[in-house]
Write a protein that holds these residues in place. Sequence first.
Motif, short mmCIF file in Angstrom:
data_model
loop_
_atom_site.label_atom_id
_atom_site.label_comp_id
_atom_site.label_asym_id
_atom_site.label_seq_id
_atom_site.Cartn_x
_atom_site.Cartn_y
_atom_site.Cartn_z
N VAL A 177 52.63 -9.45 18.30
CA VAL A 177 52.66 -8.39 17.31
C VAL A 177 53.75 -7.38 17.65
O VAL A 177 54.23 -7.31 18.78
N PRO A 178 54.15 -6.56 16.66
CA PRO A 178 55.13 -5.51 16.92
C PRO A 178 54.59 -4.42 17.84
O PRO A 178 53.38 -4.22 17.95
N ALA A 179 55.50 -3.71 18.46
CA ALA A 179 55.15 -2.59 19.33
C ALA A 179 54.21 -1.63 18.61
O ALA A 179 54.44 -1.25 17.46
N GLY A 180 53.15 -1.26 19.28
CA GLY A 180 52.19 -0.30 18.75
C GLY A 180 51.03 -0.90 17.99
O GLY A 180 50.05 -0.20 17.72
N LEU A 181 51.11 -2.18 17.64
CA LEU A 181 50.06 -2.79 16.82
C LEU A 181 48.98 -3.48 17.66
O LEU A 181 47.96 -3.90 17.14
N GLY A 182 49.18 -3.56 18.96
CA GLY A 182 48.20 -4.23 19.80
C GLY A 182 46.82 -3.59 19.76
O GLY A 182 45.80 -4.28 19.81
N ARG A 183 46.78 -2.27 19.66
CA ARG A 183 45.49 -1.57 19.64
C ARG A 183 44.62 -2.05 18.47
O ARG A 183 43.41 -2.19 18.62
N TRP A 184 45.25 -2.31 17.32
CA TRP A 184 44.51 -2.77 16.15
C TRP A 184 43.78 -4.08 16.47
O TRP A 184 42.62 -4.28 16.09
N VAL A 212 62.58 -9.65 16.42
CA VAL A 212 63.91 -9.19 16.02
C VAL A 212 63.79 -8.13 14.92
O VAL A 212 62.79 -8.04 14.23
N PRO A 213 64.84 -7.32 14.72
CA PRO A 213 64.76 -6.22 13.76
C PRO A 213 64.65 -6.67 12.31
O PRO A 213 65.00 -7.79 11.94
N ALA A 214 64.17 -5.76 11.48
CA ALA A 214 64.10 -5.94 10.03
C ALA A 214 64.35 -4.60 9.37
O ALA A 214 64.15 -3.54 9.96
N HIS A 215 64.76 -4.66 8.10
CA HIS A 215 64.95 -3.44 7.31
C HIS A 215 63.67 -3.17 6.53
O HIS A 215 63.52 -3.57 5.38
N HIS A 223 47.79 8.46 7.30
CA HIS A 223 48.36 9.26 8.38
C HIS A 223 49.06 8.43 9.45
O HIS A 223 49.22 8.92 10.58
N ASP A 224 49.49 7.21 9.15
CA ASP A 224 50.09 6.39 10.21
C ASP A 224 51.46 5.83 9.83
O ASP A 224 51.86 4.78 10.33
N THR A 225 52.21 6.51 8.99
CA THR A 225 53.53 6.02 8.58
C THR A 225 54.42 5.83 9.79
O THR A 225 54.62 6.74 10.60
N CYS A 226 54.93 4.61 9.94
CA CYS A 226 55.88 4.24 11.01
C CYS A 226 55.32 4.46 12.41
O CYS A 226 56.10 4.60 13.37
N ARG A 227 54.01 4.44 12.56
CA ARG A 227 53.42 4.55 13.90
C ARG A 227 53.52 3.24 14.68
O ARG A 227 53.35 3.22 15.90
N THR A 228 53.69 2.13 13.96
CA THR A 228 53.90 0.84 14.62
C THR A 228 55.22 0.25 14.12
O THR A 228 55.73 0.63 13.07
N LEU A 229 55.77 -0.67 14.88
CA LEU A 229 57.08 -1.22 14.56
C LEU A 229 56.95 -2.35 13.53
O LEU A 229 55.84 -2.78 13.19
N TRP A 230 58.06 -2.84 13.06
CA TRP A 230 58.13 -3.92 12.08
C TRP A 230 59.30 -4.82 12.48
O TRP A 230 60.21 -4.40 13.19
N GLY A 231 59.29 -6.07 12.03
CA GLY A 231 60.39 -6.96 12.39
C GLY A 231 60.10 -8.39 11.98
O GLY A 231 59.16 -8.67 11.23
N GLY A 232 60.92 -9.30 12.47
CA GLY A 232 60.77 -10.73 12.22
C GLY A 232 60.65 -11.47 13.54
O GLY A 232 60.73 -10.88 14.62
N TRP A 233 60.48 -12.78 13.43
CA TRP A 233 60.26 -13.61 14.63
C TRP A 233 61.20 -14.80 14.64
O TRP A 233 61.37 -15.47 13.62
N ALA A 246 61.45 -14.05 8.71
CA ALA A 246 61.96 -12.69 8.51
C ALA A 246 60.88 -11.66 8.27
O ALA A 246 61.16 -10.46 8.34
N GLY A 247 59.65 -12.09 7.97
CA GLY A 247 58.63 -11.12 7.60
C GLY A 247 58.97 -10.48 6.27
O GLY A 247 59.22 -11.17 5.28
N ASP A 248 59.03 -9.17 6.24
CA ASP A 248 59.34 -8.42 5.03
C ASP A 248 60.55 -7.55 5.34
O ASP A 248 60.55 -6.81 6.33
N THR A 249 61.59 -7.60 4.50
CA THR A 249 62.82 -6.90 4.85
C THR A 249 63.72 -6.73 3.66
O THR A 249 63.73 -7.56 2.74
#
Length: 351
Positions: A177-184, A212-215, A223-233, A246-249
Motif C-alpha cells: 500500500v502507499p505510505a500512510g495507508l498501512g494503519r487502515w 511509483v508516482p502518479a498525478h 478531514h483526511d485530504t492527502c493524508r496518505t500517498l497515491w501512486g502506481g505499481w 497505473a492506478g488512477d492518474t
Amino acid sequence: MTQQSESATTSTTPTTSTTLTTSTPPDVGGPLAEPRPPGERRVWPRSFAGRLTAPLPGLSGFARFAREGALRPGPEGLADIPRLPYAPEPLPRADSGTVAVSWAGHASWVVQIGGLTVLTDPVWSRKILGTPARITPVGVPWSALPRVDAVVISHNHYDHLDAPTLRRLPRDTPVFVPAGLGRWFRRRRFTRVTELDWWEAAELDGVRLDFVPAHHWSKRSLHDTCRTLWGGWMLTASDGRRVYFAGDTGYGHWFARIGARYPGIDLALLPIGAYDPRWWLSDVHCDPEDAVRAAQDLGARRMAPMHWGTFVLSAEPVLEPLTRVRAAWEAAGLPRENLWDLPVGASRILP
C-alpha cells in the motif's frame, strides 16, 4: 503542470518504527532501490499535499461545478450501457513462467506473474459510496479466483479501496500500500502490510513490486485530504517481464520518468475514463488520448485500458472512452495488436 517535491523517506532500523527524514530520490539512471523489509513499521508525514502535481480545486472551482452540474451523462450517454463489452471467461492456467492479466472491471485486475496471483485495487462490490451501482457485472467471480498471494492498492478513494471486498481475504494476505495507508489495514487486522513511498520496492517470492508516482490525490473522509500517498505499481517477474499498473492518474511528467527508470515495460494498465468535464478532471484523470501518450512516454510495448465501463463517475458517454482510445491508438501509428482493449472478464497472456 508543476513538478512538486519528490522527497522519499528513509529509515535507520528495519522492522521497527522509524523517524521520518527526507532525501533526494535516486537518479533515473541509477540503480533501483533495494527492497524494503516486508511489514516494516514506519513513521510518515501528516500530509502528502506537497506531492500534488496541481492544486486541488478551490471554492471557485466548486462554485463553477455547482453551476454547470455536469456530473453524469445524459440519457443519450447512458443508452449504450447494454452494449458495453462484457465477456467473462475462465482464468488462464498459469505456472511460474506465465504472465497473464484478467480484467475484473474498473481498476481491478487479476495479475498472474511469477507463480503469484496479485489483485490490483480489488472492488468486487456492486455499489460503492457516492456512486450509482456498477453498470457491468464483475468479470471474474470471486469463487473462481485461485489463492490470492498479494494485493496492491494505488490509493484510498472508494472506487479503488473497497472494504467489503477486502473483508473477503484472509487477514494474512500480503498487502502492499502507499505510505500512510498501512494503519487502515492494520485496524482491520491485516498482519502482512507493507507501506512504500515513491520509488521504493518490496519483493515477494521472486516478484518485485515497485511503488511509483502518479498525478492524483487521496481522500476518504472530510478531514483526511492527502493524508496518505497515491501512486502506481510496477510488477517485475524474475525473468524481467514487467507489468505496470497505473492506478488512477492524470497525464504528466511522471510517465517519462517511470519509463526511463523501468525500461522494457511489457504491458501498461492505464486508465481512460472519468475525464469529463475536462477543466475539472484533467489534472487527476487521463482521457483516452492522454493514456495513449502515457503509454508512449513509458515506452510500453502494449497497453490495456481500464477505469471505464464499470462505474459512472463523470459526464462522458459510457462507450466514448473505448471509441476514443482506439482512434488515438490508430492515429499514433501503433500496432493494433498491442492495444489490449479487453471486455470486462477477458484475459490475455504475455508472449
